[in-house]
Design a protein around this motif. Structure first.
Motif, PDB file in Angstrom:
ATOM      1  N   ASP B 167       0.810  -1.220   0.000  1.00  0.00           N
ATOM      2  CA  ASP B 167       0.000   0.000   0.000  1.00  0.00           C
ATOM      3  C   ASP B 167       0.841   1.267   0.000  1.00  0.00           C
ATOM      4  O   ASP B 167       0.377   2.310  -0.437  1.00  0.00           O
ATOM      5  N   TYR B 168       2.096   1.196   0.488  1.00  0.00           N
ATOM      6  CA  TYR B 168       2.870   2.443   0.449  1.00  0.00           C
ATOM      7  C   TYR B 168       3.212   2.820  -0.993  1.00  0.00           C
ATOM      8  O   TYR B 168       3.335   3.999  -1.313  1.00  0.00           O
ATOM      9  N   ALA B 174      -1.143   6.974  -5.923  1.00  0.00           N
ATOM     10  CA  ALA B 174      -2.345   7.792  -5.749  1.00  0.00           C
ATOM     11  C   ALA B 174      -1.988   9.256  -5.541  1.00  0.00           C
ATOM     12  O   ALA B 174      -2.738  10.156  -5.892  1.00  0.00           O
TER      13      ALA B 174
ATOM     14  N   LYS C 340     -10.162   2.438  -5.118  1.00  0.00           N
ATOM     15  CA  LYS C 340      -8.935   2.405  -5.912  1.00  0.00           C
ATOM     16  C   LYS C 340      -9.158   3.019  -7.282  1.00  0.00           C
ATOM     17  O   LYS C 340      -8.262   3.660  -7.842  1.00  0.00           O
ATOM     18  N   THR C 343      -8.922   6.731  -7.007  1.00  0.00           N
ATOM     19  CA  THR C 343      -7.619   7.322  -6.725  1.00  0.00           C
ATOM     20  C   THR C 343      -6.585   6.915  -7.770  1.00  0.00           C
ATOM     21  O   THR C 343      -5.390   7.047  -7.556  1.00  0.00           O
ATOM     22  N   LEU C 345      -5.820   3.914  -8.939  1.00  0.00           N
ATOM     23  CA  LEU C 345      -5.099   2.659  -8.735  1.00  0.00           C
ATOM     24  C   LEU C 345      -5.726   1.505  -9.509  1.00  0.00           C
ATOM     25  O   LEU C 345      -5.132   0.446  -9.628  1.00  0.00           O
ATOM     26  N   ARG C 370      -5.186  14.883  -7.782  1.00  0.00           N
ATOM     27  CA  ARG C 370      -4.556  14.034  -6.760  1.00  0.00           C
ATOM     28  C   ARG C 370      -4.357  14.805  -5.464  1.00  0.00           C
ATOM     29  O   ARG C 370      -4.389  14.225  -4.379  1.00  0.00           O
ATOM     30  N   ILE C 375      -6.279   9.242  -0.144  1.00  0.00           N
ATOM     31  CA  ILE C 375      -6.788   7.963   0.352  1.00  0.00           C
ATOM     32  C   ILE C 375      -5.980   7.520   1.573  1.00  0.00           C
ATOM     33  O   ILE C 375      -4.780   7.767   1.658  1.00  0.00           O
ATOM     34  N   PHE C 377      -5.331   3.979   3.856  1.00  0.00           N
ATOM     35  CA  PHE C 377      -5.555   2.541   3.713  1.00  0.00           C
ATOM     36  C   PHE C 377      -5.821   1.863   5.056  1.00  0.00           C
ATOM     37  O   PHE C 377      -5.595   2.428   6.123  1.00  0.00           O
ATOM     38  N   GLN C 378      -6.243   0.582   4.951  1.00  0.00           N
ATOM     39  CA  GLN C 378      -6.619  -0.172   6.143  1.00  0.00           C
ATOM     40  C   GLN C 378      -5.447  -0.429   7.085  1.00  0.00           C
ATOM     41  O   GLN C 378      -5.534  -0.159   8.270  1.00  0.00           O
ATOM     42  N   SER C 383       0.915   0.692   4.579  1.00  0.00           N
ATOM     43  CA  SER C 383       0.815   1.932   3.818  1.00  0.00           C
ATOM     44  C   SER C 383       1.929   2.923   4.149  1.00  0.00           C
ATOM     45  O   SER C 383       2.070   3.933   3.481  1.00  0.00           O
ATOM     46  N   LEU C 384       2.728   2.633   5.180  1.00  0.00           N
ATOM     47  CA  LEU C 384       3.891   3.472   5.462  1.00  0.00           C
ATOM     48  C   LEU C 384       5.145   2.691   5.093  1.00  0.00           C
ATOM     49  O   LEU C 384       5.330   1.561   5.557  1.00  0.00           O
ATOM     50  N   GLU C 392      10.183  11.978   6.425  1.00  0.00           N
ATOM     51  CA  GLU C 392      10.176  11.866   4.964  1.00  0.00           C
ATOM     52  C   GLU C 392       8.779  11.526   4.457  1.00  0.00           C
ATOM     53  O   GLU C 392       8.309  12.083   3.460  1.00  0.00           O
ATOM     54  N   ARG C 396       6.683  14.368   1.867  1.00  0.00           N
ATOM     55  CA  ARG C 396       6.438  14.116   0.435  1.00  0.00           C
ATOM     56  C   ARG C 396       5.250  14.900  -0.113  1.00  0.00           C
ATOM     57  O   ARG C 396       5.383  15.593  -1.116  1.00  0.00           O
ATOM     58  N   LEU C 400       5.231  17.745  -3.058  1.00  0.00           N
ATOM     59  CA  LEU C 400       4.489  17.538  -4.310  1.00  0.00           C
ATOM     60  C   LEU C 400       3.429  18.607  -4.538  1.00  0.00           C
ATOM     61  O   LEU C 400       3.226  19.064  -5.652  1.00  0.00           O
ATOM     62  N   PHE C 401       2.721  18.971  -3.477  1.00  0.00           N
ATOM     63  CA  PHE C 401       1.518  19.791  -3.674  1.00  0.00           C
ATOM     64  C   PHE C 401       1.636  21.199  -3.113  1.00  0.00           C
ATOM     65  O   PHE C 401       0.870  22.071  -3.458  1.00  0.00           O
ATOM     66  N   ARG C 444      -0.611  12.434   6.700  1.00  0.00           N
ATOM     67  CA  ARG C 444      -0.121  12.479   5.331  1.00  0.00           C
ATOM     68  C   ARG C 444      -1.259  12.840   4.368  1.00  0.00           C
ATOM     69  O   ARG C 444      -1.078  13.608   3.431  1.00  0.00           O
TER      70      ARG C 444
END
Lengths: 315, 274, 543
Positions: B167-168, B174, C340, C343, C345, C370, C375, C377-378, C383-384, C392, C396, C400-401, C444
């Motif tokens: 997921d990362y 995304a 998904k 977003t 995916l 974006r 999003i 995640f579970q 997700s990290l 870091e 990010r 980016l934004f 994040r």
């Protein structure tokens, strides 16, 4: 297992052999060997060489030569040896037979030893038996075949005189002597395989023994031994089929060295002779046969695995 | 870094492996300086000597000091093996990552082709390549690197694919990160650890493959002190003095076991979750 | 506490359990006193790491080698299990005391037929022959409500559904009429409707056999639905135990109160229903479909037509600015697939309108889109990136934004915003707890000041009390920023608390969308009604 899966695997074999034929042909094209010179010798006249090249189709574009060669191969004609002038096919297949005997005996010995060793190591994990097995497997991966073979010959043939040092006697001719000649080569090839496979069996079985369903079976009151026999072993040993099949590639490499050392006229020795003599048709045929053997073994293993493990539904 | 060393030394495999590999590295770096004798000086009167104060491991069939030859041959054997493994790994990793990143039909085609290449035993492949290029040390290096590349590609791809599903990485996609960032910063640090482990273990295969090539007369050529070649030459004289055969074999085994153990130790130490 | 005259079937007296670990002794259980009588269900409730499963292993005498038992007794009908030999224990297990496990897909051997695994217990403990055991097994499967017992006996685990498999596991637990059965989260791995059916089956069999049951769960609401008494366990201590009614009406301990408060109660709404439905929704999903997989090989060769697997079938829905739209459904219903697709995916067919812009494919999702759609995640573990520091990870999206100046300052602010210390920036994810990691993931997502945040089951991997605080954090952030949420979950009680509208999905289709207040109305679709009735009632309703 669906017909889809079988069909897909069959197409993969064809593709594999196609790629191998390309590689083999490419390598033999770049080889700095002139087939015409090889056949007529260094002293042949330029005219004679040119005529032979024309005759052999060596002046045609490379892809055309490849197509012609492939066409012959597909009809079962693997070419004529530049060294002996004999057809390559029959010689190679006869040699393959001897190599397969060597390989099958080695796999047999390996299975008989590696599986129990792996099981003992997994069941008695962290105990002395486990450490002994892991020592054996480290020793196995640390000694190349030519070292074990040389030492084995020194010890069992030269010093102890228990077994003949080298040579090959067909089993049909003299069974006892034939077996005696095979003992050392088979043992040498098996060592590395035993090391690898026993390690894989151990780690598979350790994983299975830690699953929920093994715990569930134990908590139903089933004894340790029964759980091992009925629940754990079949699940742990199934993946071994695939591992052994992949090891066949390594085995075939080992066969080359061992046949060379023990002077066994198998396909490995034929290949070494062909490579040293730069006998292009023999090299092409030998490599193709080796790759085909490997592919077919892996095909059978995959089908067997899918058939035994009904969970897998390939498409 | 100190933390990492501690983790590596915690397991017996890591500790022993690190010790053996460091020992081999010292020999590779300082071997020629440490060698008590010239490795190529022939001494017809001192042939087949057993171990003594002058010749620690005895002498060979030409009266050369085996210990000195081993110290000097370490470079030929180990450095070549490491270089060949690195070259094969880089090439394989590139193909594997590309395949995983492209996905779909391209991935399928690349992988099936790699499977096809792998149906030729790597020793045979190396033999063919050496024969094609002519037998020499550099050519043997190229041969081993080429023989290793498909296997490394397969491993890299499977690792990269499993990382790709995390997921990362999804989060980065995304977020609209560039492909370069995703591959280099998100995926690579997680892919590299298992590849280093595999590479370390493969150095020992490379040592054996090199030795085998030399043994078959297609790698290093006499009078080089390459270990495989030493075993090969010793074969004819082994009943006169087993030492000529045993010592280079032991040297090969030490290097192979060392890199194998270090690889197993690294596998545990590089796992970030323990 | 109710006292009963006869000896309890299972009695645990002053029992302690330690584990020897590399970093010293870990006290897993401390002076536990519990008893379960015949015909009784005792619920044991605790969060992960509380020691509830360790207790189950202690009772079953299935402890790892580094376990030590400094004190206490475990009595089964008066016999101390700690004094039994291995052989005696083996004869007890499955016959006098048995167990039902959490996940039937891992607790059944994948390579043996269901019948073999059931008959095995009967052969072992009741001395039946294989044929007799097989016949008996069929009868048992009939008893646990499986429609075609004979066929089911011959099936392999992968050929049966999760509910069917759990029925087989229950059948083997009841097979030898044991005195006591331990249920270790038997419904946690199952879908809402299935777990409701399994629970009904359990209650029925329990009443019929009168077996003493220890029901272990993390879910207080679920336990109170079946158990007569509840024990709350925390860090190896029994904090409180008593009759269900007493525990809920008059909890004595703070921790129990916290647990009760953390159970979502749909009657207790956490948001105001002030969102106005506009004609200008923030995002409108129009006939979005997602398909998976490629043509099978033979079909590709022969040109035969094949059905592709559909993850989503022409889904249409919209989210208004500042709205929380809940999406509920069982596993495989296509909730995450939709997230998904939105977003970038998953490839999709159809259109997504965002803030008036039309998005037809992944290429249309530019930087601005974006930035606005984030999003979470579970599993925060996945997700990290394990090899990136928190600083870091959080910087990010800023790079980016937004503008990348004063990064350290901003990262610190972000951490404070999600109630984490600023110093966490220098840590790696594995040095944080599960709840803390999810807070980082939330920080994040909010870094780019998005207009829509998609939360994909973000609380389901967390403990109840942690879950409550995460939900509270999300609602505070929403109040402060006015962000809209697409909140995907299988927890109906939770979503009824926080969503304005709820979309129900089933097998890739959108069943219906209804205002949260009307989701339990009788006018709802049949599937929605089944779903609602299957959900355990909330804690407050036991008063």
């Amino acid at each position: 297992m669906s017909p889809n899966y079988v069909a897909k695997r069959l197409v993969m074999i064809v593709y594999t052999l196609f790629i191998v034929s390309l590689i083999v042909f490419a390598i033999t094209q770049i080889l700095p060997a002139d087939a015409a010179v090889m056949m007529l010798g260094e002293n042949a006249t330029q005219d004679a060489l040119a005529a032979l090249r024309e005759n052999m189709g060596l002046n045609a574009p490379v892809w055309q030569q490849y197509a012609i060669w492939l066409g012959h191969v597909l009809q079962g004609d693997l070419g004529t040896s530049l060294r002996t002038g004999q057809p390559v096919g029959p010689v190679m297949f006869e040699a393959l037979g001897r190599s397969l005997l060597l390989a099958l005996l080695s796999i047999g010995l390996m299975l008989v030893l590696a599986i129990p060793l792996g099981i003992i190591a997994a069941v008695r994990r962290g105990k002395i038996a486990d450490m002994v097995v892991s020592l054996i497997s480290y020793a196995g991966v640390a000694l190349p075949e030519f070292v074990t073979a040389t030492i084995a010959v020194l010890v069992f043939a030269d010093l102890m005189k228990w077994l003949p040092p080298t040579g090959y006697v067909p089993l049909t001719e003299n069974f006892a002597s034939g077996i005696a000649h095979l003992v050392l080569p088979v043992c040498v090839i098996s060592v590395i395989l035993i090391a690898h496979v026993s390690r894989m069996v151990r780690s598979e079985l350790v994983d299975v023994l830690h699953t929920d369903y093994i715990r569930a079976a134990r908590l139903k009151g089933i004894s340790r031994g029964q759980v091992l026999r009925r629940h754990a072993l079949r699940n742990a040993l199934l993946p071994t089929i695939t591992i052994v099949a992949l090891d066949v590639g390594y085995l075939l490499g080992g066969v080359i060295v061992v046949e060379e050392i023990f002077a066994i006229p198998g396909i490995g020795r034929q290949l070494i002779v062909a490579i040293q003599a730069r006998d292009l048709p023999a090299i092409q045929a030998g490599v193709l046969i080796m790759a085909a053997t490997y592919s077919i073994v892996n095909f059978i293993a995959d089908i067997l695995y899918a058939w035994l493990d009904k969970r897998i539904q390939y498409d | 870094m100190t933390d990492f060393t501690k983790r590596l030394l915690r397991t017996p495999q890591g500790a022993i492996g690190l010790f053996l590999v460091l020992l081999v590295l010292v020999i590779v770096l300082l071997g020629p300086m440490l060698a008590p004798h010239d490795p190529e000086t022939l001494a017809p009167l001192a042939r087949y000597k057993g171990p003594s104060a002058a010749y620690w491991l005895g002498t060979d069939q030409y009266g050369r000091d085996i210990f000195s030859r081993l110290l000097i041959g370490a470079r030929a054997t180990v450095v070549m093996a490491v270089l060949a493994t690195i070259a094969g790994t880089l090439f394989g990793a590139f193909v594997g990552t590309t395949s995983a990143f492209l996905g779909g039909r391209a991935d399928e085609l690349i992988m099936r082709t790699i499977d096809a290449v792998m149906s030729i035993p790597s020793l045979l492949f190396a033999l063919l390549v050496v024969n094609l290029l002519g037998s020499s040390t550099v050519n043997a290096l190229i041969a081993v690197a080429i023989a290793f590349a498909p296997g490394m590609a397969r491993i890299t791809r499977s690792v990269a694919l499993s990382v790709r599903k995390q997921d990362y990485v999804n989060a980065a996609v995304a977020r609209g990160e560039s492909s370069a960032y995703i591959i280099l910063r998100e995926m690579l640090p997680n892919v590299i650890a298992p590849i280093i482990v595999e590479m370390t273990i493969r150095v020992s295969f490379a040592v054996m493959l090199f030795a085998t090539l030399s043994f078959l007369g297609l790698g290093a050529q006499p009078p080089a002190a390459e270990w495989g070649l030493m075993v090969s030459e010793a074969r004819r004289y082994m009943h006169l003095s087993a030492g000529i055969l045993i010592w280079p074999s032991v040297a090969i085994a030490v290097v192979a076991v060392g890199f194998n153990l270090l690889g197993d130790g690294l596998r545990d130490a590089l796992n970030p979750r323990t | 506490m109710t006292t009963k005259p006869e000896t309890p079937v299972l009695a645990i007296e002053n029992y302690s359990l330690d584990y020897d670990t590399a970093s010293g002794v870990f006290h897993a259980l401390k002076n536990i006193d519990l008893s379960v009588h015949r015909g009784e269900i005792l619920g044991l409730v605790g969060e992960s790491g509380s020691g509830k499963t360790s207790l189950a292993w202690s009772i079953m005498r299935y402890l790892p080698k580094n376990a030590r038992e400094p004190s206490g007794r475990i009595l089964l009908s008066g016999e101390n299990l700690l004094e039994k030999t291995d052989v005696q224990i083996e004869a007890f297990r499955g016959r006098r005391i048995s167990m039902v496990f959490q996940d039937p897909s891992t607790s059944l051997n994948p390579t043996l037929s269901l019948g073999t695994q059931l008959a095995e217990v009967l052969v072992r403990h009741r001395g039946l022959t294989r044929q007799q055991a097989w016949k008996e097994g069929e009868a048992m499967l009939d008893r646990v409500g499986l429609k075609t017992p004979a066929a089911m006996m011959n099936r392999m685990p992968h050929e049966a559904s999760g509910g069917e498999k759990q029925r087989v596991v229950i059948a083997s637990a009841f097979a030898c009429n044991p005195e006591c059965i331990i249920f270790d989260e038997p419904t946690t791995a199952l879908d809402v409707i299935t777990s409701c059916q399994i629970l009904d089956l359990f209650v029925e069999l329990q009443a019929e056999t009168g077996v003493a049951s220890l029901y272990i769960s993390h879910d207080l609401a679920l336990v109170s639905r079946t158990a007569s008494r509840v024990a709350v366990i925390r860090r190896g201590d029994i904090v409180e135990q008593g009759a269900v009614r007493d525990i809920f009406a008059n909890p004595q301990q703070d921790y129990t109160r916290e647990l009760i408060a953390a159970v979502p109660d749909p009657a207790h709404r956490l948001v105001d229903d002030t969102v106005v439905e506009t004609n200008n929704p923030l995002v409108r999903v129009e006939n979005v479909s997602v398909h998976f997989g490629r043509k099978p090989f033979l079909a590709a060769l022969t040109g035969r037509k094949t059905e592709r697997v559909a993850g989503n079938n022409a889904i249409s829905l919209s989210v208004n600015p500042g709205e929380i739209l809940g999406i509920v459904g069982e596993s495989g219903s296509g909730k995450s697939t939709l997230a998904k697709a939105m977003t970038g995916l998953n490839r999709f067919e159809g259109k997504i309108w965002f803030d008036g812009r039309e998005i037809r494919n992944l290429g249309d999702m530019d930087n601005a889109y974006r930035k606005d759609v984030q999003i979470i995640f579970q599993h925060p573990d996945a997700s990290l990136n394990p090899r990136h520091k928190i600083s870091e990870i959080l910087s990010r999206p800023l790079k980016l934004f937004g503008d990348a100046s004063h990064l350290d300052q901003k990262v610190g602010d972000m951490l404070e915003q999600v109630r984490l210390p600023r110093t966490h920036a220098q840590r790696y994810p594995h040095q944080l707890s599960g709840g803390e990691k999810q807070r980082v993931a939330i920080a994040r997502a909010f870094a780019s000041k998005p207009k829509l945040v998609i939360c994909d089951e973000i609380t389901s991997a967390l403990d109840v009390s942690v879950q409550a605080s995460i939900v509270q954090l999300l609602l505070e952030l929403q109040k402060a920023s006015g962000t809209a949420y697409l909140f995907i979950t299988h927890d109906l009680n939770l979503i009824r608390q926080i969503a304005h509208r709820i979309a129900v999905m089933y097998r890739g289709n959108l069943v219906e969308i209804a205002p949260a207040a009307d989701i339990d109305s009788q006018d709802r679709a049949e599937y929605t009604r089944r779903l609602i009735s299957a959900v355990p009632r909330a804690a407050g309703q036991y008063l």
